[in-house]
Design an enzyme around this catalytic site. Structure first.
Site, PDB file in Angstrom:
ATOM      1  N   LYS A 163       0.870   6.494  -9.283  1.00  0.00           N
ATOM      2  CA  LYS A 163       1.306   5.637  -8.172  1.00  0.00           C
ATOM      3  C   LYS A 163       2.761   5.940  -7.853  1.00  0.00           C
ATOM      4  CE  LYS A 163       1.433   0.801  -6.621  1.00  0.00           C
ATOM      5  NZ  LYS A 163       1.134  -0.617  -6.966  1.00  0.00           N
TER       6      LYS A 163
ATOM      7  N   SER B 125      -1.822  -3.418  -3.660  1.00  0.00           N
ATOM      8  CA  SER B 125      -0.993  -2.360  -3.109  1.00  0.00           C
ATOM      9  C   SER B 125      -1.378  -0.969  -3.613  1.00  0.00           C
ATOM     10  CB  SER B 125       0.478  -2.629  -3.452  1.00  0.00           C
ATOM     11  OG  SER B 125       0.695  -2.524  -4.863  1.00  0.00           O
TER      12      SER B 125
ATOM     13  N   SER C 240      -2.695  -6.271  -7.529  1.00  0.00           N
ATOM     14  CA  SER C 240      -2.623  -4.948  -6.906  1.00  0.00           C
ATOM     15  C   SER C 240      -3.314  -3.837  -7.665  1.00  0.00           C
ATOM     16  CB  SER C 240      -1.158  -4.572  -6.661  1.00  0.00           C
ATOM     17  OG  SER C 240      -0.597  -5.378  -5.653  1.00  0.00           O
TER      18      SER C 240
END
Length: 495
Positions: A78, A159, A183
């Protein structure tokens, strides 16, 4: 030879151990898949040359008999984890060209375990969002399509949407994520994969771009519970560089994956049966309860009376902490700089150009909550309610070993569908935020499809530091649900 991108990470590790293929072969197939899947916009920065160098080094380590625990498996990182020499943007304009000179503890742990990094994956800007539509680099497209014939692009959740989409699309074997209010768990549910947020403090936050410091926690995505457990095993551990990192031994997260729940009590929180919940979500939950019973668990009803306050409490605390954390992006020390007439004008122009609408919205909410005259009325009161929410879980766990709930109130929705209603978008995290507020481990496991053929997930919440039970229950649900559906876009993307 089998298409190597169809293997789970556990299967790939076994194949590498047995010399059925090399890490270079495994990595090259995933790079080819990444290139073919570029229309999904899952990656912000691809590191394919670096990946092949790492794969070659992995094969050399295996030849010498000193391979790491995850040696040779290609994963995605990420783009919130700082990576030395590799651009780290937090999906923002203000950090568009930021290249760290240091490695986050989590990414370093994974490098030490021998993983191969395919690149940095997309997310909602500064991890603020539930649909991966706030990224400065464009939204991620889910590899799933509804079977209604509309052919509409869907959100992957957020997210950590790029992390989830990459694993679901078989372009990365596993991926890292961060979870502040859901998320990891919500995008895992939307994309039909597994994702776990461990106990707050289990993984170091050092080198992770901060959103809300008392809530942010790194975790893992995998196609199976075992894969998520394997990645988390290498990510976790005490870090003296992080004052919130817990000096607690990391157990073997895979040891309890027996598919059995005999002797466990599974709590069903009555407050999670909210008004207006879709029938298909209720049915999924009831099916999950039946799976737990069949696996030997005892089902008990529990109460979490302050659940209804979790969402508004979160949206006071998280923006307040974001407002403080994002004050460092001023155009002076690093990142974007837009020159103004004076220093204050430079600050203003830099932040206006560098932050997206959702980030600005949360900064404004947080600044208001922390301002003179409102700090006691909002922020302090929210912290008191947060304690009551945590106490609810403590009381519930006197009667059960883990909780079983839906992960999200719906399946994935169309890109842009809820963009004009921030409150509706915030409601995506209604089932995941309470566990985050209490710092508890939580996991999403795919358990079925809705009427449109889209994945739905069940959430397991555990006691602090008891990821083992969360994973054990998740593995049992996974085995019972036998979720084998694949996204329709696998292999159909054009470069």
């Amino acid at each position: 030879m089998t298409n190597l991108t169809d293997l789970t990470m556990a299967q790939a590790l076994k194949g590498l151990d047995n010399k059925e293929f090399t890490s270079e072969q495994l990595t090259q197939e995933h790079i080819d898949a990444c290139i073919a899947a570029r229309p999904l916009n899952a990656f912000i920065t691809e590191t394919h040359e670096l990946a092949m160098e790492q794969a070659k080094a992995s094969d050399e380590r295996r030849a010498k008999g000193n391979a790491g625990t995850l040696d040779g498996v290609p994963i995605a990182m990420k783009d919130l984890f700082c990576t030395k020499g590799v651009r780290t943007t937090a999906a923002s304009k203000i950090l568009e060209n930021f290249v760290p000179e240091y490695e986050s503890t989590v990414s370093q742990n994974l490098l030490d375990a021998g993983t191969v990094s395919l690149g940095k994956v997309n997310l909602d800007q500064f991890a603020m969002g539930s649909a991966n539509t706030t990224s400065a680099f464009g939204n991620v497209i889910s590899p799933w399509k509804a079977n209604d014939g509309a052919n509409v692009d869907l959100v992957p959740g957020g997210s950590s949407g790029g992390s989830a989409a990459a694993v679901a699309a078989r372009i990365a074997m596993a991926s890292t994520g961060t979870d502040t209010g859901g998320s990891i768990r919500q995008p895992a549910a939307f994309c039909g994969i597994t994702g776990i947020k461990p106990t707050y403090g289990r993984c170091s936050r050092w080198g992770v771009v901060a959103f809300a410091s008392s809530l942010d926690q790194a975790g893992s995505f995998g196609r199976t519970v075992e894969d998520s457990a394997l990645l988390l095993q290498s990510m976790a551990g005490f870090d003296p560089k992080d004052s919130t990192s817990a000096n607690i031994a990391v157990p073997d997260f895979t040891s309890g994956l027996t598919g059995d729940m005999t002797g466990l009590k599974i709590g069903i929180p009555k407050e999670y049966r909210i008004d207006g919940m879709p029938v298909e979500i209720i049915k999924l939950w009831d099916d999950g309860i039946a799976m737990a019973k069949d696996a030997g668990a005892e089902i008990v009803e529990v109460s979490l009376p302050h659940t209804k306050y979790a969402l508004p409490t979160y949206y006071v605390i998280a923006p307040a902490e974001a407002s403080s954390n994002l004050a460092r992006y001023d155009g002076v020390r690093y990142g974007l700089r837009v020159e103004g007439e004076d220093l204050n004008d430079t600050y203003s122009k830099t932040r206006a150009a560098g932050f997206g609408d959702e980030v600005i919205r949360r900064i404004m909410i947080g600044t208001y909550a922390l301002s003179s005259g409102y700090y006691d009325a909002y922020y302090i009161k929210a912290q008191k309610v947060r304690r009551l929410i945590a106490n609810d879980f403590t009381n519930a766990f006197k009667h059960c070993d883990a909780l079983l709930t839906p992960t999200a109130p719906s399946a994935a929705f169309a890109i842009g569908e809820n963009e004009d209603d921030p409150v509706k978008m915030y409601l995506n995290d209604v089932f995941t935020i309470p566990a985050s507020m209490a710092g508890l481990p939580g996991m999403s496991v795919p358990a079925g499809l809705n009427a449109q053929g889209l994945p739905l997930g069940l959430q397991i919440i555990g006691r602090p530091w008891d990821e083992e039970t969360v994973l054990r229950v998740g593995h049992s649900i996974e085995r019972s649900a036998n979720f084998t559906a694949k996204p329709q876009l696998i292999g159909k993307m054009a470069a």
